[in-house]
Design an enzyme around this catalytic site. Structure first.
Site, PDB file in Angstrom:
ATOM      1  N   VAL A  14      39.814  38.245  38.606  1.00 17.78           N
ATOM      2  CA  VAL A  14      41.099  37.960  37.958  1.00 17.78           C
ATOM      3  C   VAL A  14      40.982  36.759  37.012  1.00 17.78           C
ATOM      4  CG1 VAL A  14      43.558  37.537  38.346  1.00 17.78           C
ATOM      5  CG2 VAL A  14      42.274  38.910  39.998  1.00 17.78           C
ATOM      6  N   LYS A 205      51.901  41.643  50.917  1.00 15.31           N
ATOM      7  CA  LYS A 205      52.749  41.967  49.756  1.00 15.31           C
ATOM      8  C   LYS A 205      54.152  42.393  50.181  1.00 15.31           C
ATOM      9  CE  LYS A 205      48.679  43.357  47.108  1.00 15.31           C
ATOM     10  NZ  LYS A 205      47.763  44.473  46.863  1.00 15.31           N
TER      11      LYS A 205
HETATM   12  P1  NDP Z   1      36.942  37.039  43.275  1.00 13.91           P
HETATM   13  O1  NDP Z   1      36.260  36.912  44.583  1.00 13.91           O
HETATM   14  O2  NDP Z   1      36.444  38.011  42.279  1.00 13.91           O
HETATM   15  O3  NDP Z   1      37.013  35.613  42.566  1.00 13.91           O
HETATM   16  C1  NDP Z   1      37.345  34.429  43.208  1.00 13.91           C
HETATM   17  C2  NDP Z   1      36.575  33.332  42.509  1.00 13.91           C
HETATM   18  O4  NDP Z   1      37.061  32.090  42.986  1.00 13.91           O
HETATM   19  C3  NDP Z   1      35.092  33.353  42.783  1.00 13.91           C
HETATM   20  O5  NDP Z   1      34.440  34.150  41.857  1.00 13.91           O
HETATM   21  C4  NDP Z   1      34.733  31.904  42.635  1.00 13.91           C
HETATM   22  O6  NDP Z   1      34.560  31.670  41.277  1.00 13.91           O
HETATM   23  C5  NDP Z   1      35.999  31.165  42.929  1.00 13.91           C
HETATM   24  N1  NDP Z   1      35.944  30.448  44.210  1.00 13.91           N
HETATM   25  C6  NDP Z   1      36.387  30.870  45.409  1.00 13.91           C
HETATM   26  N2  NDP Z   1      36.211  29.923  46.334  1.00 13.91           N
HETATM   27  C7  NDP Z   1      35.641  28.865  45.692  1.00 13.91           C
HETATM   28  C8  NDP Z   1      35.239  27.590  46.105  1.00 13.91           C
HETATM   29  N3  NDP Z   1      35.370  27.185  47.375  1.00 13.91           N
HETATM   30  N4  NDP Z   1      34.718  26.761  45.171  1.00 13.91           N
HETATM   31  C9  NDP Z   1      34.605  27.156  43.896  1.00 13.91           C
HETATM   32  N5  NDP Z   1      34.963  28.356  43.464  1.00 13.91           N
HETATM   33  C10 NDP Z   1      35.477  29.210  44.341  1.00 13.91           C
HETATM   34  O7  NDP Z   1      38.481  37.304  43.607  1.00 13.91           O
HETATM   35  P2  NDP Z   1      39.548  38.023  42.696  1.00 13.91           P
HETATM   36  O8  NDP Z   1      39.478  37.515  41.321  1.00 13.91           O
HETATM   37  O9  NDP Z   1      39.493  39.470  42.939  1.00 13.91           O
HETATM   38  O10 NDP Z   1      40.890  37.505  43.403  1.00 13.91           O
HETATM   39  C11 NDP Z   1      41.445  36.247  43.128  1.00 13.91           C
HETATM   40  C12 NDP Z   1      42.856  36.245  43.707  1.00 13.91           C
HETATM   41  O11 NDP Z   1      43.628  37.271  43.078  1.00 13.91           O
HETATM   42  C13 NDP Z   1      42.926  36.540  45.204  1.00 13.91           C
HETATM   43  O12 NDP Z   1      43.974  35.800  45.765  1.00 13.91           O
HETATM   44  C14 NDP Z   1      43.256  38.018  45.250  1.00 13.91           C
HETATM   45  O13 NDP Z   1      43.917  38.391  46.414  1.00 13.91           O
HETATM   46  C15 NDP Z   1      44.186  38.126  44.050  1.00 13.91           C
HETATM   47  N6  NDP Z   1      44.307  39.443  43.467  1.00 13.91           N
HETATM   48  C16 NDP Z   1      43.198  40.153  43.128  1.00 13.91           C
HETATM   49  C17 NDP Z   1      43.327  41.387  42.514  1.00 13.91           C
HETATM   50  C18 NDP Z   1      42.150  42.194  42.117  1.00 13.91           C
HETATM   51  O14 NDP Z   1      42.346  43.299  41.614  1.00 13.91           O
HETATM   52  N7  NDP Z   1      40.937  41.727  42.275  1.00 13.91           N
HETATM   53  C19 NDP Z   1      44.649  41.947  42.238  1.00 13.91           C
HETATM   54  C20 NDP Z   1      45.753  41.101  42.615  1.00 13.91           C
HETATM   55  C21 NDP Z   1      45.573  39.887  43.209  1.00 13.91           C
HETATM   56  P3  NDP Z   1      33.132  31.431  40.640  1.00 13.91           P
HETATM   57  O15 NDP Z   1      32.362  32.671  40.986  1.00 13.91           O
HETATM   58  O16 NDP Z   1      33.480  31.294  39.213  1.00 13.91           O
HETATM   59  O17 NDP Z   1      32.601  30.213  41.267  1.00 13.91           O
HETATM   60  N1  HSE Z   2      42.705  44.338  47.118  1.00  9.39           N
HETATM   61  C1  HSE Z   2      43.957  44.553  46.499  1.00  9.39           C
HETATM   62  C2  HSE Z   2      44.207  46.029  46.368  1.00  9.39           C
HETATM   63  C3  HSE Z   2      43.964  43.892  45.152  1.00  9.39           C
HETATM   64  O1  HSE Z   2      43.300  46.810  46.618  1.00  9.39           O
HETATM   65  O2  HSE Z   2      45.324  46.415  46.052  1.00  9.39           O
HETATM   66  C4  HSE Z   2      45.321  43.828  44.562  1.00  9.39           C
HETATM   67  O3  HSE Z   2      46.142  42.960  45.247  1.00  9.39           O
END
Ligand code: NDP
Ligand code: HSE
Length: 440
Positions: A14, A205
């Site tokens: 995201v 949700k």
């Molecule tokens: P990812 O796992 O793809 O990304 C999360 C990123 O956060 C990691 O890539 C990392 O970034 C960073 N991160 C996490 N913990 C740490 C830490 N302790 N220190 C430094 N960096 C950290 O997750 P998503 O992008 O899929 O999800 C993000 C949020 O969005 C979540 O809350 C999820 O529930 C929500 N969400 C996701 C959707 C989806 O379709 N994926 C849809 C709707 C909501 P880096 O690698 O750059 O270090």
């Molecule tokens: N893991 C979630 C899903 C991402 O599959 O719908 C969106 O919140």
């Protein structure tokens, strides 16, 4: 006007999507907002990733606390996920007077009350459109578009991963584990995919939507969770033969007795729009007293659709940044002083209709015994079909009931399972007709 400065925590699915949307659509966003949105800083563990997605002007840090402390950052965009460091970061960002955008439904479902209370105190906004149903603007609909109504029921397909798995299993006969791997590769699944398939994500949700609909604090502990991992493909097939589809639904409903809050696999008549929502698509049906039924459909997960909601929140906050708190949309849709706990119904109290599958000895009188036990518990049968003989001695019986109180169906199931002629646990899946006020 001076640009709005944002800091992004996390460049995962995201986070990198959000940077991409802000870059690709910068001119249109600026045309709508009347000012630019500047990604001043990102926190990521991968400098290389940051350099690939951000402009050279964006500062990159490995320490997320640099972002929330930065004096020039107006809005902190939390896209780490989870409740460990993300909770500290969001609370400290608010303490520091930053507005927050987050996609983190787990954080809000579990700690939303604390976060919103602090935000009220510090006079900042916390926006969370992406937290529910990805790219669908359902939070805006519940908080603003439907604000003239008493909301009665929300029922939604709100986990893209589960819906993707159920759709692929039904359409292609694919294997559960293979489809889950695909969903992970496509960036739909949570970091821990059991959250998707065991109903936690949908529970987060529907908990948020329930609070927005009924003006209650968020109360994830009251949410009943049952995922799709134990679904048997036989039941998906039998449901289809009977004119139903099996979907993982999040349901919240308000009645005089209290509020229902639950997630479970559900049989829906195949003619309903929700039954035809496939793949990673989400849909939320809202039944409200003045407008009636409305339906919101769109991509529930994935990089750009979710980033679309994140960026919309950034734009909303940027527009309201100078408004006093009394003129902003309340976090939980109702004035903070009017958010009140209400009675949450236990699952035994809910009213639903049911699909049952019973494996029993194939001999005279067994069907009658089962029907008698259902009648004894006041459960009325809509259909009772012997699906066929499994082996020489065992038959499968599928029963659809009319609506009944869950406690009574559970009593009946316990009595059916105690029969000598019944050899395995009874399979029970709830059904929703989704066509009337009660929805059962
Ligand atoms: P990812 O796992 O793809 O990304 C999360 C990123 O956060 C990691 O890539 C990392 O970034 C960073 N991160 C996490 N913990 C740490 C830490 N302790 N220190 C430094 N960096 C950290 O997750 P998503 O992008 O899929 O999800 C993000 C949020 O969005 C979540 O809350 C999820 O529930 C929500 N969400 C996701 C959707 C989806 O379709 N994926 C849809 C709707 C909501 P880096 O690698 O750059 O270090
Ligand atoms: N893991 C979630 C899903 C991402 O599959 O719908 C969106 O919140």
């Amino acid at each position: 006007m001076k640009p709005i400065n944002i800091g992004i925590l996390g460049l995962g699915t995201v986070g990198s999507g959000a940077v991409g949307v802000l870059r690709n659509n910068a001119a249109e966003i600026s045309r709508r907002l009347g000012r630019d949105v500047n990604v001043l800083m990102v926190a990521t563990r991968s400098e290389e990733k940051a350099r690939a997605v951000c402009t050279p002007e964006t500062k990159v840090t490995a320490d997320p606390f640099d972002v929330i402390k930065h004096p020039e950052i107006d809005i902190v965009v939390e896209l780490f996920g989870g409740t460990d460091i993300a909770k500290d970061l969001v609370l400290q960002a608010i303490e520091n007077g930053k507005h927050v955008v987050t996609a983190n439904k787990k954080l809000l479902a579990e700690y939303g009350n604390e976060i919103f209370a602090l935000a009220e105190q510090k006079n900042v906004m916390v926006n969370f459109e992406a937290a529910v149903a990805g790219g669908i603007p359902i939070i805006k609909a519940l908080r603003e578009g439907l604000s003239a109504n008493n909301i009665r029921t929300i029922a939604g397909i709100i986990n893209g991963t589960s819906n993707f798995i159920l759709s692929e299993m039904r359409e292609k006969g694919s294997d559960f584990a293979d489809v889950l791997k695909q969903a992970q590769a496509l960036g739909y699944a949570e970091a821990d995919p059991t959250f998707d398939i065991e109903g936690h994500d949908a529970g987060h949700k529907i908990t948020i939507m329930s609070a927005l609909a009924f003006g209650t604090p968020v109360n994830f502990n009251a949410c009943y969770l049952e995922g799709i991992s134990k679904l048997d493909s036989r039941d998906i097939k039998y449901a289809e033969e009977l004119g139903y589809r099996v979907k993982l639904l999040g349901i919240t409903r308000k009645s005089e007795k209290g509020i229902e809050l639950r997630v479970h696999p559900t049989l829906i008549p195949e003619s309903r729009l929700l039954a035809n929502v496939n793949g990673v698509m989400n849909a939320v049906r809202v039944d409200a007293d003045m407008v009636g039924e409305t339906l919101y459909y769109g991509p529930g997960a994935g990089s750009l659709p979710t980033a679309s909601a994140v960026v919309a929140d950034i734009i909303d906050i940027s527009r309201l940044i100078t408004a006093d708190s009394g003129n902003r949309v309340p976090h939980l849709a109702f004035q903070a002083s009017e958010v009140k706990a209400q009675r949450m119904l236990d699952m035994d109290e809910i009213i639903s209709s049911y699909y049952l599958r019973v494996e029993a000895d194939d001999k005279p009188g067994v069907l009658g015994q089962i029907a008698n036990l259902l009648a004894k518990e006041n459960v009325s049968i809509e259909a009772l079909i012997q699906k066929g003989v499994i082996d020489k001695t065992n038959a499968e019986i599928v029963i659809l009931t009319h609506s009944t109180i869950e406690k009574q169906i559970k009593n009946a199931i316990a009595e059916i399972e105690a029969l000598d002629s019944v050899n395995t646990p009874v399979v029970m899946i709830r059904m929703e007709s989704l066509h009337d006020k009660r929805g059962e």
